[in-house]
Design an enzyme around this catalytic site. Structure first.
Site, short mmCIF file in Angstrom:
data_model
loop_
_atom_site.label_atom_id
_atom_site.label_comp_id
_atom_site.label_asym_id
_atom_site.label_seq_id
_atom_site.Cartn_x
_atom_site.Cartn_y
_atom_site.Cartn_z
N LYS A 59 9.61 -8.48 -13.69
CA LYS A 59 8.25 -8.55 -14.23
C LYS A 59 7.20 -9.03 -13.22
CE LYS A 59 8.45 -7.45 -18.73
NZ LYS A 59 7.53 -6.52 -19.40
N SER A 314 17.73 -5.97 -15.01
CA SER A 314 16.31 -6.33 -14.99
C SER A 314 16.01 -7.82 -14.88
CB SER A 314 15.63 -5.78 -16.24
OG SER A 314 16.30 -6.23 -17.42
#
Length: 329
Positions: A59, A314
């Protein structure tokens, strides 16, 4: 691959490359870790370890790409976002890097490890109910009230461009990759990764992976129109980062244009994938990051005829208690 969308709204290759330059030195070019598949699989697989980012999640890429482009006046106003945790940390980290105040609206069921990490980066947290719509509504209210600049978690071209640098790195490291798997929630990572890859190598297959208990993206993809699932359904999954109730509008345009398929995995498969990653690699994944490995382990029939596959892992912001429960079960 679907193609029923206008190209005018799609992020261009030049924009992805500009984002790559902008985040260089802040976000890390993360490594590919070999991942052995059972049963004499014909697929050679790697995990792209985004837990190596400073915030232990991809992110940071999108958040910094957006915040780095703010004017001095916008930085003085401060930034706001809504997030269950990893985007919260990305915005807090990026805002601190440019000297801006950060306010994060987080759900009441966000993992404590993500709340504490966000606070440690200097952000102010506002807590609301568990649904993704709750936090979006509250963030927009505070944006209007205080003049903050909104840093959306996924539905913005600068966010998509930043997340898409994952795809550029994969192609740089394994030029002959033929399959890439990315988790999907709001769609920033999947839409950016797929678009960046397809601009350069349209023959590479890109699949989105999501929990069966939060399969709004799969339903949208199959039906060709955007659908939203209620929070009481999406919050059932252990993958807290994938509980978003709907893909973003711009993300869905990219998914329809560039993504080849969406595959769902069960809760048991996510847990087993976590155990396999921990036991066979140096990575400690969060549940949301393990969904792509779950697809590699349990859904190879949907992945063939892949020869070289990269699964984006992720993030690694897993609650210690969750990890303990998974490893002992």
């Amino acid at each position: 691959m679907a193609s029923a969308t206008s190209t005018t709204s799609l992020v261009t290759l030049d924009t992805f490359r500009a984002a790559q330059e902008r985040i260089r030195g802040v976000a890390v070019h993360t490594p590919l870790i070999p991942f052995s598949l059972p049963g004499g699989s014909s697929i050679s697989a790697w995990l792209k370890d985004e837990s190596k980012q400073p915030i232990k999640s991809f992110k940071l890429r999108g958040a910094y790409n957006k915040i780095a482009q703010l004017s001095d006046e916008e930085r003085r106003r401060g930034v706001i976002t809504y997030s269950s945790g990893n985007h919260a940390q990305g915005v807090a980290y990026a805002a601190r890097a440019v000297g801006a105040k950060a306010v994060i609206v987080m759900p009441s069921n966000a993992p404590e490890i993500k709340k504490q990490a966000t606070l440690a980066l200097g952000a102010e947290i506002v807590t609301v109910g568990p649904s993704s719509s709750d936090r979006k509504i509250k963030a927009e209210e505070l944006e209007r009230e205080h003049g903050y600049v909104m840093i959306p978690p996924y539905d913005h071209p600068a966010i998509i461009a930043g997340q898409g640098t994952v795809g550029l790195e994969i192609l740089a490291d394994i030029p002959d990759v033929d399959l890439v798997l990315a988790p999907v929630s709001g769609g920033g990572l999947l839409s950016g990764t797929a678009a960046a890859i397809k601009h350069l190598r349209p023959e590479v297959r890109v699949l989105g992976i999501e929990p069966a208990l939060a399969a709004d993206a799969e339903e949208s993809f199959r039906g060709g129109s955007l659908v939203s699932w209620p929070a009481e359904m999406t919050t059932r999954t252990i993958a807290d980062g994938l509980r978003t109730q709907s893909l973003g509008d711009l993300n869905f345009l990219h998914v329809r244009a560039f993504v080849d398929d969406i595959v769902t995995v069960t809760e048991d498969e996510i847990r087993e994938a976590m155990r396999t990653i921990v036991r066979s690699t140096p990575i400690v994944p969060e549940p949301s990051g393990a969904v792509t490995a779950a697809a590699l382990l349990f859904h190879q029939d949907k992945l063939l005829p892949a020869v070289k596959a990269v699964a984006v892992m992720s993030g690694g912001n897993v609650e210690p208690e969750i990890l303990k429960q998974v490893m002992e079960s």
